[in-house]
Scaffold this motif. Structure first.
Motif, PDB file in Angstrom:
ATOM      1  N   THR A   1     -65.408  10.597  43.115  1.00  0.00           N
ATOM      2  CA  THR A   1     -64.413   9.542  43.292  1.00  0.00           C
ATOM      3  C   THR A   1     -64.249   8.648  42.060  1.00  0.00           C
ATOM      4  OG1 THR A   1     -64.575   9.510  45.705  1.00  0.00           O
ATOM      5  CG2 THR A   1     -63.805   7.488  44.641  1.00  0.00           C
ATOM      6  N   PRO A   2     -65.331   8.153  41.439  1.00  0.00           N
ATOM      7  CA  PRO A   2     -65.130   7.262  40.279  1.00  0.00           C
ATOM      8  C   PRO A   2     -64.327   7.900  39.151  1.00  0.00           C
ATOM      9  CG  PRO A   2     -67.394   7.114  41.076  1.00  0.00           C
ATOM     10  CD  PRO A   2     -66.757   8.258  41.801  1.00  0.00           C
ATOM     11  N   ILE A   3     -64.660   9.130  38.804  1.00  0.00           N
ATOM     12  CA  ILE A   3     -63.933   9.774  37.702  1.00  0.00           C
ATOM     13  C   ILE A   3     -62.515  10.141  38.123  1.00  0.00           C
ATOM     14  CG2 ILE A   3     -64.714  12.146  38.213  1.00  0.00           C
ATOM     15  CD1 ILE A   3     -64.904  12.525  35.159  1.00  0.00           C
ATOM     16  N   MET A   4     -62.315  10.511  39.402  1.00  0.00           N
ATOM     17  CA  MET A   4     -60.964  10.822  39.872  1.00  0.00           C
ATOM     18  C   MET A   4     -60.097   9.561  39.885  1.00  0.00           C
ATOM     19  SD  MET A   4     -61.870  13.572  42.920  1.00  0.00           S
ATOM     20  CE  MET A   4     -60.180  13.958  43.382  1.00  0.00           C
ATOM     21  N   ARG A   5     -60.671   8.443  40.297  1.00  0.00           N
ATOM     22  CA  ARG A   5     -59.923   7.181  40.258  1.00  0.00           C
ATOM     23  C   ARG A   5     -59.492   6.850  38.828  1.00  0.00           C
ATOM     24  NH1 ARG A   5     -62.726   2.202  43.164  1.00  0.00           N
ATOM     25  NH2 ARG A   5     -60.980   1.231  42.037  1.00  0.00           N
ATOM     26  N   LYS A   6     -60.398   7.050  37.892  1.00  0.00           N
ATOM     27  CA  LYS A   6     -60.085   6.769  36.487  1.00  0.00           C
ATOM     28  C   LYS A   6     -58.961   7.670  35.996  1.00  0.00           C
ATOM     29  CE  LYS A   6     -62.194   6.739  31.877  1.00  0.00           C
ATOM     30  NZ  LYS A   6     -63.441   7.013  31.102  1.00  0.00           N
ATOM     31  N   TRP A   7     -59.040   8.965  36.345  1.00  0.00           N
ATOM     32  CA  TRP A   7     -58.041   9.925  35.875  1.00  0.00           C
ATOM     33  C   TRP A   7     -56.693   9.762  36.578  1.00  0.00           C
ATOM     34  CZ3 TRP A   7     -61.335  15.064  35.629  1.00  0.00           C
ATOM     35  CH2 TRP A   7     -62.182  14.992  34.518  1.00  0.00           C
ATOM     36  N   MET A   8     -56.658   9.066  37.708  1.00  0.00           N
ATOM     37  CA  MET A   8     -55.394   8.859  38.415  1.00  0.00           C
ATOM     38  C   MET A   8     -54.536   7.774  37.747  1.00  0.00           C
ATOM     39  SD  MET A   8     -56.832   9.254  42.340  1.00  0.00           S
ATOM     40  CE  MET A   8     -55.311   9.138  43.260  1.00  0.00           C
ATOM     41  N   HIS A   9     -55.129   7.004  36.869  1.00  0.00           N
ATOM     42  CA  HIS A   9     -54.402   6.018  36.061  1.00  0.00           C
ATOM     43  C   HIS A   9     -53.502   5.108  36.899  1.00  0.00           C
ATOM     44  CE1 HIS A   9     -55.677   7.544  32.126  1.00  0.00           C
ATOM     45  NE2 HIS A   9     -55.568   8.761  32.647  1.00  0.00           N
ATOM     46  N   GLY A  10     -54.123   4.424  37.858  1.00  0.00           N
ATOM     47  CA  GLY A  10     -53.404   3.409  38.619  1.00  0.00           C
ATOM     48  C   GLY A  10     -52.798   3.876  39.920  1.00  0.00           C
ATOM     49  N   ILE A  11     -52.704   5.192  40.150  1.00  0.00           N
ATOM     50  CA  ILE A  11     -52.193   5.700  41.432  1.00  0.00           C
ATOM     51  C   ILE A  11     -53.315   5.625  42.457  1.00  0.00           C
ATOM     52  CG2 ILE A  11     -51.330   7.737  42.646  1.00  0.00           C
ATOM     53  CD1 ILE A  11     -49.855   8.508  40.111  1.00  0.00           C
TER      54      ILE A  11
ATOM     55  N   ALA B   1     -70.567  23.039  59.458  1.00  0.00           N
ATOM     56  CA  ALA B   1     -70.717  21.583  59.490  1.00  0.00           C
ATOM     57  C   ALA B   1     -71.494  21.093  58.274  1.00  0.00           C
ATOM     58  CB  ALA B   1     -71.432  21.161  60.777  1.00  0.00           C
ATOM     59  N   TYR B   2     -72.628  21.723  57.977  1.00  0.00           N
ATOM     60  CA  TYR B   2     -73.458  21.252  56.868  1.00  0.00           C
ATOM     61  C   TYR B   2     -72.773  21.470  55.514  1.00  0.00           C
ATOM     62  CZ  TYR B   2     -77.179  20.822  60.333  1.00  0.00           C
ATOM     63  OH  TYR B   2     -77.917  20.450  61.432  1.00  0.00           O
ATOM     64  N   VAL B   3     -72.076  22.590  55.378  1.00  0.00           N
ATOM     65  CA  VAL B   3     -71.337  22.829  54.129  1.00  0.00           C
ATOM     66  C   VAL B   3     -70.220  21.795  53.978  1.00  0.00           C
ATOM     67  CG1 VAL B   3     -69.859  24.453  52.879  1.00  0.00           C
ATOM     68  CG2 VAL B   3     -71.898  25.283  54.060  1.00  0.00           C
ATOM     69  N   ALA B   4     -69.541  21.483  55.078  1.00  0.00           N
ATOM     70  CA  ALA B   4     -68.483  20.465  55.041  1.00  0.00           C
ATOM     71  C   ALA B   4     -69.051  19.111  54.625  1.00  0.00           C
ATOM     72  CB  ALA B   4     -67.796  20.355  56.406  1.00  0.00           C
TER      73      ALA B   4
ATOM     74  N   LYS C   1     -60.642   9.138  51.112  1.00  0.00           N
ATOM     75  CA  LYS C   1     -60.028   9.657  52.344  1.00  0.00           C
ATOM     76  C   LYS C   1     -60.345  11.143  52.509  1.00  0.00           C
ATOM     77  CE  LYS C   1     -56.128   6.418  52.620  1.00  0.00           C
ATOM     78  NZ  LYS C   1     -54.667   6.257  52.506  1.00  0.00           N
ATOM     79  N   PHE C   2     -60.313  11.876  51.408  1.00  0.00           N
ATOM     80  CA  PHE C   2     -60.652  13.297  51.478  1.00  0.00           C
ATOM     81  C   PHE C   2     -62.092  13.482  51.928  1.00  0.00           C
ATOM     82  CE2 PHE C   2     -56.659  14.365  49.970  1.00  0.00           C
ATOM     83  CZ  PHE C   2     -56.522  15.728  49.741  1.00  0.00           C
ATOM     84  N   ALA C   3     -62.998  12.690  51.377  1.00  0.00           N
ATOM     85  CA  ALA C   3     -64.402  12.789  51.761  1.00  0.00           C
ATOM     86  C   ALA C   3     -64.579  12.488  53.250  1.00  0.00           C
ATOM     87  CB  ALA C   3     -65.244  11.833  50.922  1.00  0.00           C
ATOM     88  N   LEU C   4     -63.932  11.430  53.732  1.00  0.00           N
ATOM     89  CA  LEU C   4     -64.034  11.057  55.143  1.00  0.00           C
ATOM     90  C   LEU C   4     -63.408  12.124  56.044  1.00  0.00           C
ATOM     91  CD1 LEU C   4     -63.165   7.251  54.873  1.00  0.00           C
ATOM     92  CD2 LEU C   4     -65.418   8.266  55.277  1.00  0.00           C
ATOM     93  N   GLY C   5     -62.282  12.698  55.589  1.00  0.00           N
ATOM     94  CA  GLY C   5     -61.629  13.733  56.386  1.00  0.00           C
ATOM     95  C   GLY C   5     -62.471  14.986  56.513  1.00  0.00           C
ATOM     96  N   ILE C   6     -63.054  15.425  55.407  1.00  0.00           N
ATOM     97  CA  ILE C   6     -63.902  16.623  55.440  1.00  0.00           C
ATOM     98  C   ILE C   6     -65.153  16.360  56.266  1.00  0.00           C
ATOM     99  CG2 ILE C   6     -65.265  18.214  54.019  1.00  0.00           C
ATOM    100  CD1 ILE C   6     -63.212  17.735  51.764  1.00  0.00           C
ATOM    101  N   ALA C   7     -65.685  15.130  56.186  1.00  0.00           N
ATOM    102  CA  ALA C   7     -66.866  14.777  56.975  1.00  0.00           C
ATOM    103  C   ALA C   7     -66.552  14.812  58.471  1.00  0.00           C
ATOM    104  CB  ALA C   7     -67.373  13.398  56.570  1.00  0.00           C
TER     105      ALA C   7
ATOM    106  N   ALA D   1     -68.030  16.844  51.400  1.00  0.00           N
ATOM    107  CA  ALA D   1     -67.660  15.435  51.557  1.00  0.00           C
ATOM    108  C   ALA D   1     -68.447  14.566  50.575  1.00  0.00           C
ATOM    109  CB  ALA D   1     -67.913  14.980  52.992  1.00  0.00           C
ATOM    110  N   VAL D   2     -69.738  14.841  50.438  1.00  0.00           N
ATOM    111  CA  VAL D   2     -70.575  14.113  49.476  1.00  0.00           C
ATOM    112  C   VAL D   2     -70.080  14.363  48.054  1.00  0.00           C
ATOM    113  CG1 VAL D   2     -72.899  13.930  48.489  1.00  0.00           C
ATOM    114  CG2 VAL D   2     -72.604  14.067  50.976  1.00  0.00           C
ATOM    115  N   LEU D   3     -69.728  15.621  47.752  1.00  0.00           N
ATOM    116  CA  LEU D   3     -69.215  15.949  46.419  1.00  0.00           C
ATOM    117  C   LEU D   3     -67.939  15.165  46.117  1.00  0.00           C
ATOM    118  CD1 LEU D   3     -69.322  17.678  43.843  1.00  0.00           C
ATOM    119  CD2 LEU D   3     -68.058  19.458  45.091  1.00  0.00           C
ATOM    120  N   ALA D   4     -67.052  15.057  47.100  1.00  0.00           N
ATOM    121  CA  ALA D   4     -65.816  14.291  46.906  1.00  0.00           C
ATOM    122  C   ALA D   4     -66.119  12.823  46.612  1.00  0.00           C
ATOM    123  CB  ALA D   4     -64.919  14.411  48.140  1.00  0.00           C
ATOM    124  N   LEU D   5     -67.122  12.275  47.307  1.00  0.00           N
ATOM    125  CA  LEU D   5     -67.512  10.885  47.051  1.00  0.00           C
ATOM    126  C   LEU D   5     -68.102  10.722  45.651  1.00  0.00           C
ATOM    127  CD1 LEU D   5     -69.147   9.726  50.417  1.00  0.00           C
ATOM    128  CD2 LEU D   5     -67.000   8.926  49.420  1.00  0.00           C
ATOM    129  N   LEU D   6     -68.909  11.684  45.235  1.00  0.00           N
ATOM    130  CA  LEU D   6     -69.519  11.610  43.903  1.00  0.00           C
ATOM    131  C   LEU D   6     -68.466  11.691  42.801  1.00  0.00           C
ATOM    132  CD1 LEU D   6     -72.679  13.880  44.421  1.00  0.00           C
ATOM    133  CD2 LEU D   6     -72.614  11.381  44.234  1.00  0.00           C
TER     134      LEU D   6
END
Length: 528
Positions: A517-527, A503-506, A387-393, A510-515
């Motif tokens: 995402t996998p490790i952030m999902r893991k660290w969120m531990h079910g949230i 725009a381009y920096v944003a 959602k953060f990636a989509l919002g920044i995009a 957004a791409v960085l947030a997507l990249l």
């Protein structure tokens, strides 16, 4: 208007509302009657805040500093410092209310200070200008967090009406934010600046009267009173602690005025001393940021492994929301000047364009809320980092639309207002993807023992974002005094060039947030 105004009210109240508080007084439309007094008090307070905000940069550029060659740079610097301090002082004001004053006295003190600030701003003189902004900064610190907390005290713990109550309160915020630029902007740019600022002051007085009337009629019950009434009556140097808070509030005004100041002072023994934002730079980068970093490191060491990983996610989300607000807060500064100089304003003036964002918030907030519920039921609700990636995009797309408008400019370097409206629409939808979602996850992910501190950092991220937004907006500064500054196609290319870079920096973030995402999902531990 930033959706964060609403989410701040909701989450601060979640933290501070007393457990087991009972609804007080009679009800109206199925809610405590006190809610509607708070609704109108906040509506008029936000009217005053956003009415003044819509005029502030235009007033500085076209009036107060019009004889300065670097008037744009001065105005943007002051606006950024003002925004940073406005979002920093509620942390202090909330603490003072919690421990000493109670919410009601803090709200009344804040409202009086802000009313004085708005009326002082109507006096066109530099001394009154800096003094008025300082009054608004200190007053907002007392008013903003505590009226929000008052809403939470009206409902029992677990009351199913609570969310609906905050939604009603939130609509008051947005109505005030939308209507204020239309009225104050029209008065200020049609009849004179002091009429616009004066109207904002009248709005603040109406908000003060509404809150005072609510307390007088008893609809708040015993909620919001000082936690220990005897303590604030204790005397220090012959003066009560309650009086000391008011005295120190006024004594702090020169400090805040100096933090805002952009110009030259003749100081005895020092000659001419130039303040070009350097004091604010020192405070933000060499005092506040290191203190926050040290406390965070200390807490990261203390917590267990799962809490540490979740806290890392909070830090990353705070980083991304700071990036988002840094770009978003071009509204009010560079976007308002762009509207004045390079947009064909067929049915509104430049100040009134500040009502576009709250209009879209009102239009989209409830559908977005329903959309998240719909997606959750079907188990396709995106994870928070996505959602953060989509919002920044989406924010990046909004600024890209502003940049693209240059290809359709007329011979005078002006573009259709519909580019401005469409760009604001995408910025607003991006806001609805990140702000309410982010605050919700901060409360879930933060270790319970330090959740209030982490919430404070989250709010302070807006302070840093305003500071950074000022640095970005200065890239759009057009040199020259009134009548000499670059206009037409020259200024259009300056603005749209910076907007394209944003725009381009944003998109990159957004791409960085997507990249991540996998490790952030893991660290969120079910949230989610």
């Amino acid at each position: 208007m930033s959706y964060q105004d609403h989410t701040l009210t909701d989450q601060v109240s979640e933290q501070n509302a007393p457990i087991g508080a009972d609804p007080t007084g009679p009800e109206m439309f199925g809610h405590p009657k006190g809610l509607f007094y708070l609704f109108f008090a906040e509506l008029w307070e936000r009217f005053s805040f956003y009415g003044m905000r819509a005029l502030l940069v235009l007033y500085m550029v076209n009036n107060l500093f019009q004889s300065f060659a670097n008037r744009d740079e001065i105005a943007i610097g002051i606006y950024a410092a003002y925004g940073a301090l406005v979002y920093a002082t509620p942390v202090i004001g909330g603490m003072i209310a919690d421990r000493l004053l109670g919410y009601r006295k803090a709200i009344m003190l804040g409202a009086v200070l802000m009313a004085l600030g708005h009326f002082a701003l109507a006096i066109e003189h530099p001394v009154f200008f800096y003094g008025s902004l300082a009054l608004l900064i200190v007053g907002n610190g007392f008013f903003k967090p505590n009226i929000s907390t008052m809403v939470g005290t009206l409902y029992k713990e677990g009351d199913t009406r609570r969310d609906a109550g905050f939604t009603i309160f939130y609509m008051g915020i947005n109505i005030g934010a939308m209507v204020a630029p239309l009225i104050c902007g029209w008065l200020g740019m049609t009849y004179g600046w002091h009429y616009g600022f004066g109207a904002a002051g009248v709005g603040m007085v109406l908000g003060l009267i509404m809150f005072w009337q609510g307390g007088r009629s008893g609809v708040f019950g015993n909620n919001g009173l000082p936690p220990e009434p005897a303590v604030i009556k204790e005397r220090v140097a012959g003066i009560t602690k309650e009086a000391w808070i008011s005295i120190l509030s006024f004594l702090s005004l020169p400090v805040f005025g100096l933090l805002l100041f952009n110009g030259t002072l003749d100081l005895p023994g020092f000659g001419e001393t130039i303040f070009d934002g350097s004091i604010m730079h020192i405070v933000m980068n060499y005092i506040l940021l290191p203190v926050i970093a040290l406390v965070l490191i200390y807490n990261l060491v203390k917590v267990d492994s799962m809490e540490r990983q979740r806290l890392f996610v909070v830090i990353l989300l705070t980083f991304f929301i700071t990036v988002f607000w840094s770009f978003f807060e071009q509204a009010g500064s560079s976007l308002t000047l762009f509207a004045e100089r390079n947009v064909n304003l067929t049915f509104m003036n430049a100040a009134q364009t500040n009502s576009i964002n709250p209009f879209f918030i009102i239009l989209f907030a409830l559908p977005f809320s329903a959309m998240w519920v719909f997606l959750s039921k079907r188990r396709v609700n995106p994870f928070t980092p996505v959602k953060f990636a989509l919002g920044i995009a989406q924010l990046g797309l909004g600024f890209l639309i502003f940049a693209w408008s240059a290809n359709y400019a007329d011979a005078e370097g002006r573009v259709s207002i519909w580019f401005l409206i469409l760009g604001y629409m995408f910025i607003t939808t991006g806001e609805l993807f990140v702000s309410p979602v982010g605050l919700s996850k901060v409360t879930e992910l933060s270790p319970k023992k330090i959740v209030a501190f982490i919430m404070g950092i989250w709010f302070l991220s807006s302070s840093f974002a305003h500071y950074i937004a000022g640095l970005i907006a200065k890239l759009t500064a057009v040199s020259g005094t009134e009548g000499e500054a670059a206009t037409g196609m020259a200024s259009l290319l300056v603005y749209t060039g910076v907007f394209e870079q944003i725009a381009y920096v944003a998109f990159g973030f957004a791409v960085l947030a997507l990249l991540l995402t996998p490790i952030m999902r893991k660290w969120m531990h079910g949230i989610h």
